[in-house]
Design an enzyme around this catalytic site. Structure first.
Site, PDB file in Angstrom:
ATOM      1  CB  CYS A 110      -0.898  -0.092   1.412  1.00 40.86           C
ATOM      2  SG  CYS A 110      -1.332   1.489   1.766  1.00 40.86           S
ATOM      3  CD  GLU A 111      -0.186   5.461  -3.918  1.00 36.64           C
ATOM      4  OE1 GLU A 111       0.554   5.082  -4.801  1.00 36.64           O
ATOM      5  OE2 GLU A 111      -0.903   6.289  -3.968  1.00 36.64           O
ATOM      6  CG  HIS A 112      -2.191   5.756   0.801  1.00 35.61           C
ATOM      7  ND1 HIS A 112      -3.112   5.044   0.253  1.00 35.61           N
ATOM      8  CD2 HIS A 112      -2.108   6.895   0.107  1.00 35.61           C
ATOM      9  CE1 HIS A 112      -3.778   5.814  -0.762  1.00 35.61           C
ATOM     10  NE2 HIS A 112      -3.098   6.834  -0.866  1.00 35.61           N
ATOM     11  CG  HIS A 113      -0.941   2.933   5.889  1.00 35.30           C
ATOM     12  ND1 HIS A 113      -2.085   2.964   4.855  1.00 35.30           N
ATOM     13  CD2 HIS A 113      -1.110   3.727   6.655  1.00 35.30           C
ATOM     14  CE1 HIS A 113      -2.971   3.833   5.533  1.00 35.30           C
ATOM     15  NE2 HIS A 113      -2.371   4.431   6.550  1.00 35.30           N
ATOM     16  CD  GLN A 151      -7.612  -4.601  -4.147  1.00 35.38           C
ATOM     17  OE1 GLN A 151      -7.557  -4.624  -2.999  1.00 35.38           O
ATOM     18  NE2 GLN A 151      -8.790  -5.146  -4.708  1.00 35.38           N
ATOM     19  CG  HIS A 179      -5.635  -3.430   1.667  1.00 36.88           C
ATOM     20  ND1 HIS A 179      -5.252  -2.414   0.483  1.00 36.88           N
ATOM     21  CD2 HIS A 179      -6.402  -4.152   0.506  1.00 36.88           C
ATOM     22  CE1 HIS A 179      -5.614  -2.346  -0.656  1.00 36.88           C
ATOM     23  NE2 HIS A 179      -6.362  -3.590  -0.593  1.00 36.88           N
ATOM     24  CB  CYS A 181      -2.647  -0.247   5.840  1.00 34.97           C
ATOM     25  SG  CYS A 181      -3.689  -0.183   4.381  1.00 34.97           S
TER      26      CYS A 181
HETATM   27 ZN   LIG Z   1      -2.682   1.869   3.474  1.00 32.45          ZN
END
Ligand SMILES: [Zn+2]
Length: 227
Positions: A110-113, A151, A179, A181
């Site tokens: 995941c690019e956010h976490h 995704q 995910h 996260c």
């Molecule tokens: Zn994430």
């Protein structure tokens, strides 16, 4: 820099802005070895900041291992030089019905976490003049998965590439994934998973789409019955 609250909101909503992975113009000027050296230094600083003793035998090699893993493994798919060659062949058998490649492993982040996304992709296309080697579909999924991702974007990147090389619109890409996260932080939901489904051409017709979904569903029932 956005304020911290806004940063949290974007992360928890897993908001994506573009089909293309946002990259800087000089993303591939440095060599892999140069990047590994730099990331190694930066990650050592993070570990030190957390209070970890890098002179400990067990920890001393971690910054290098981490850096190498990022550049060569988890995020090898950022670099276009690593993109698999998608050789296509003339459709000699004149097979014109749906061809499905299912249960392709998804190993992404995941690019956010920067936490793992794991699951499966199910992909189908309806050939016209060209067909693609089956393993090439798996390789393409693997390549795009090995980037910091969302995704939805992963599904679209795979779809657009297959449409391009096969010169057709009739492609469907379905991804079901967990995910980390979502399961290990934030809401900590261990059971939920995310499904994305992108399609075009013939797959806009519910009958064709349902045929695909039925085959995927039957496979699921079969495998759970066998386990
Ligand atoms: Zn994430």
């Amino acid at each position: 820099m956005k304020d911290k609250e806004q940063i949290e909101i974007i992360g928890d909503n897993h908001f994506s802005t573009n089909v293309e992975t946002p990259l800087t113009t000089n993303a591939f000027v440095k060599s892999d070895d140069e990047k590994i050296g730099n990331i190694q230094c930066h990650f050592a600083k993070i570990m030190e900041e957390l209070g970890l003793d890098l002179t400990d035998d067990s920890l001393s090699g971690t910054p290098y291992r981490f850096a190498k893993m990022y550049v060569k493994e988890l995020f090898y798919g950022l670099d276009p030089k690593n993109k698999p060659k998608l050789s296509v062949f003339e459709n000699k058998y004149q097979y014109k019905k749906m061809l499905i490649e299912q249960n392709i492993t998804i190993d992404s982040s995941c690019e956010h976490h920067f936490l793992p996304i794991t699951g499966h992709a199910h992909i189908a296309y309806i050939p016209k003049d060209k067909v693609i080697g089956l393993s090439k579909i798996n390789r393409l999924v693997d390549y795009y998965a090995h980037r910091p991702q969302v995704q939805e974007r992963l599904s679209l990147q795979i779809l657009k590439d297959l449409q391009g090389v096969l010169n057709i619109k009739d492609v469907i890409v379905m991804i079901t994934a967990k995910h980390l996260c979502v399961s290990s932080r934030g809401i900590k939901d261990k059971e939920s998973f995310t499904t994305t489904i992108e399609y075009d051409g013939e797959f806009n017709k519910p009958k064709i789409r349902n045929e695909f979904l039925k085959i995927i569903g039957q496979e699921k029932i079969l495998s759970s019955a066998l386990n």
